[in-house]
Design a protein around this motif. Structure first.
Motif, PDB file in Angstrom:
ATOM      1  N   PRO A  31       0.830  -1.210   0.000  1.00  0.00           N
ATOM      2  CA  PRO A  31       0.000   0.000   0.000  1.00  0.00           C
ATOM      3  C   PRO A  31       0.866   1.263   0.000  1.00  0.00           C
ATOM      4  O   PRO A  31       1.948   1.269   0.583  1.00  0.00           O
ATOM      5  CB  PRO A  31      -0.820  -0.128   1.277  1.00  0.00           C
ATOM      6  CG  PRO A  31      -0.064  -1.073   2.134  1.00  0.00           C
ATOM      7  CD  PRO A  31       0.701  -1.974   1.237  1.00  0.00           C
ATOM      8  N   ARG A  33       0.568   4.186   1.521  1.00  0.00           N
ATOM      9  CA  ARG A  33       0.731   4.921   2.782  1.00  0.00           C
ATOM     10  C   ARG A  33       1.236   4.028   3.914  1.00  0.00           C
ATOM     11  O   ARG A  33       1.089   4.363   5.084  1.00  0.00           O
ATOM     12  CB  ARG A  33      -0.594   5.556   3.185  1.00  0.00           C
ATOM     13  CG  ARG A  33      -1.048   6.620   2.229  1.00  0.00           C
ATOM     14  CD  ARG A  33      -2.338   7.281   2.726  1.00  0.00           C
ATOM     15  NE  ARG A  33      -2.948   8.024   1.673  1.00  0.00           N
ATOM     16  CZ  ARG A  33      -3.972   7.624   0.940  1.00  0.00           C
ATOM     17  NH1 ARG A  33      -4.533   6.450   1.171  1.00  0.00           N
ATOM     18  NH2 ARG A  33      -4.460   8.370  -0.023  1.00  0.00           N
ATOM     19  N   ASP A  36      -0.982  -1.469   7.390  1.00  0.00           N
ATOM     20  CA  ASP A  36      -1.812  -1.338   8.578  1.00  0.00           C
ATOM     21  C   ASP A  36      -1.313  -2.362   9.594  1.00  0.00           C
ATOM     22  O   ASP A  36      -0.988  -3.502   9.246  1.00  0.00           O
ATOM     23  CB  ASP A  36      -3.281  -1.620   8.212  1.00  0.00           C
ATOM     24  CG  ASP A  36      -4.227  -1.289   9.340  1.00  0.00           C
ATOM     25  OD1 ASP A  36      -4.064  -1.859  10.439  1.00  0.00           O
ATOM     26  OD2 ASP A  36      -5.120  -0.472   9.117  1.00  0.00           O
ATOM     27  N   SER A  46      -3.264  -5.782  -4.486  1.00  0.00           N
ATOM     28  CA  SER A  46      -4.182  -4.738  -4.930  1.00  0.00           C
ATOM     29  C   SER A  46      -5.040  -5.279  -6.060  1.00  0.00           C
ATOM     30  O   SER A  46      -4.655  -6.220  -6.758  1.00  0.00           O
ATOM     31  CB  SER A  46      -3.435  -3.488  -5.386  1.00  0.00           C
ATOM     32  OG  SER A  46      -2.732  -3.743  -6.578  1.00  0.00           O
ATOM     33  N   ASP A  82      -7.754  -2.886   3.506  1.00  0.00           N
ATOM     34  CA  ASP A  82      -7.110  -1.688   4.037  1.00  0.00           C
ATOM     35  C   ASP A  82      -7.846  -0.458   3.503  1.00  0.00           C
ATOM     36  O   ASP A  82      -7.536   0.065   2.444  1.00  0.00           O
ATOM     37  CB  ASP A  82      -5.637  -1.665   3.615  1.00  0.00           C
ATOM     38  CG  ASP A  82      -4.847  -0.603   4.347  1.00  0.00           C
ATOM     39  OD1 ASP A  82      -5.440   0.418   4.756  1.00  0.00           O
ATOM     40  OD2 ASP A  82      -3.621  -0.781   4.496  1.00  0.00           O
ATOM     41  N   ARG A  84      -7.897   2.550   4.581  1.00  0.00           N
ATOM     42  CA  ARG A  84      -7.119   3.791   4.609  1.00  0.00           C
ATOM     43  C   ARG A  84      -6.327   3.987   3.312  1.00  0.00           C
ATOM     44  O   ARG A  84      -6.190   5.101   2.827  1.00  0.00           O
ATOM     45  CB  ARG A  84      -6.166   3.755   5.805  1.00  0.00           C
ATOM     46  CG  ARG A  84      -5.344   5.005   5.999  1.00  0.00           C
ATOM     47  CD  ARG A  84      -4.498   4.906   7.261  1.00  0.00           C
ATOM     48  NE  ARG A  84      -3.633   3.752   7.245  1.00  0.00           N
ATOM     49  CZ  ARG A  84      -2.316   3.805   7.023  1.00  0.00           C
ATOM     50  NH1 ARG A  84      -1.732   4.948   6.806  1.00  0.00           N
ATOM     51  NH2 ARG A  84      -1.592   2.707   7.031  1.00  0.00           N
ATOM     52  N   ASN A  85      -5.821   2.921   2.750  1.00  0.00           N
ATOM     53  CA  ASN A  85      -5.009   3.016   1.533  1.00  0.00           C
ATOM     54  C   ASN A  85      -5.827   2.883   0.250  1.00  0.00           C
ATOM     55  O   ASN A  85      -5.345   3.217  -0.820  1.00  0.00           O
ATOM     56  CB  ASN A  85      -3.916   1.941   1.545  1.00  0.00           C
ATOM     57  CG  ASN A  85      -2.759   2.343   2.418  1.00  0.00           C
ATOM     58  OD1 ASN A  85      -2.081   3.314   2.144  1.00  0.00           O
ATOM     59  ND2 ASN A  85      -2.553   1.602   3.501  1.00  0.00           N
ATOM     60  N   TYR A 105      -6.782  -2.043  -1.739  1.00  0.00           N
ATOM     61  CA  TYR A 105      -5.658  -2.766  -1.144  1.00  0.00           C
ATOM     62  C   TYR A 105      -6.208  -3.713  -0.090  1.00  0.00           C
ATOM     63  O   TYR A 105      -7.005  -3.307   0.764  1.00  0.00           O
ATOM     64  CB  TYR A 105      -4.644  -1.799  -0.521  1.00  0.00           C
ATOM     65  CG  TYR A 105      -3.832  -1.098  -1.577  1.00  0.00           C
ATOM     66  CD1 TYR A 105      -2.659  -1.660  -2.068  1.00  0.00           C
ATOM     67  CD2 TYR A 105      -4.260   0.105  -2.113  1.00  0.00           C
ATOM     68  CE1 TYR A 105      -1.933  -1.035  -3.067  1.00  0.00           C
ATOM     69  CE2 TYR A 105      -3.540   0.736  -3.111  1.00  0.00           C
ATOM     70  CZ  TYR A 105      -2.369   0.162  -3.578  1.00  0.00           C
ATOM     71  OH  TYR A 105      -1.653   0.779  -4.573  1.00  0.00           O
TER      72      TYR A 105
END
Length: 171
Positions: A31, A33, A36, A46, A82, A84-85, A105
């Motif tokens: 990912p 960023r 996690d 992905s 994930d 957030r990503n 992701y």
């Protein structure tokens, strides 16, 4: 019988003329960023979901969390997603001859990534489209499906179905 799509196939929606979707580019990927903490010990991958408008109208597309379900392995265990990503499609007007792509992701046990199922339920304007399923796997080459997921796996069944269809048309 309802047959799943193979990762990379386009699926058209009869109820939304000109609109089609596909799950593609299923690949191992880290990912952008960072990982996690909840995915510790899991392997990231992905997948892209592209919506294309070949019609005359410009519908508003929603493809957000809760509309994508990812399962891995022969037991169909839920993959870690994930949020957030991931990048979703949130209320985007897809004009004719245009596309919108979501990038998701997810992570799962490395041994289970030979069989990945992705289920999508697209929302078009305020209507929910039917759920669609795509089957694939990380690192699968043509002919490797049987060894990756066993005799009864969905990817193996899809591969056999497509091979049978091709053989009928060429004979």
């Amino acid at each position: 019988m309802y047959e799943p799509n193979v990762v990379g196939d386009w699926q058209e929606y009869d109820e939304h003329a000109g609109l089609r979707v596909r799950v593609h580019r299923l690949e191992a990927a880290e990912p952008p960023r960072g990982r996690d903490d909840a995915a510790e010990g899991l392997t990231y991958f992905s997948v892209r979901v592209t919506v294309e408008n070949r019609g005359h109208h410009h519908p508003t597309i929603h493809l957000e969390d809760g509309q994508i379900d990812v399962r891995v392995g022969t037991e169909g265990e839920s993959a870690f997603i994930d949020w957030r990503n991931s990048q979703f499609i949130e209320g985007f007007d897809v004009y004719p001859l245009r596309r919108a792509t979501a990038v998701l992701y997810a992570a799962g046990p490395e041994a289970a990534l030979g069989l990945v199922d992705v289920q999508i339920q697209l929302r078009v304007d305020d209507d929910w489209a039917d759920r669609r399923l795509w089957a694939g796997g990380i690192g699968l080459q043509e002919g490797a499906v049987q060894t990756a997921c066993g005799r009864d796996g969905v990817a193996h069944q899809v591969s056999n179905f497509l091979r049978d269809q091709a053989e009928e048309g060429t004979a």
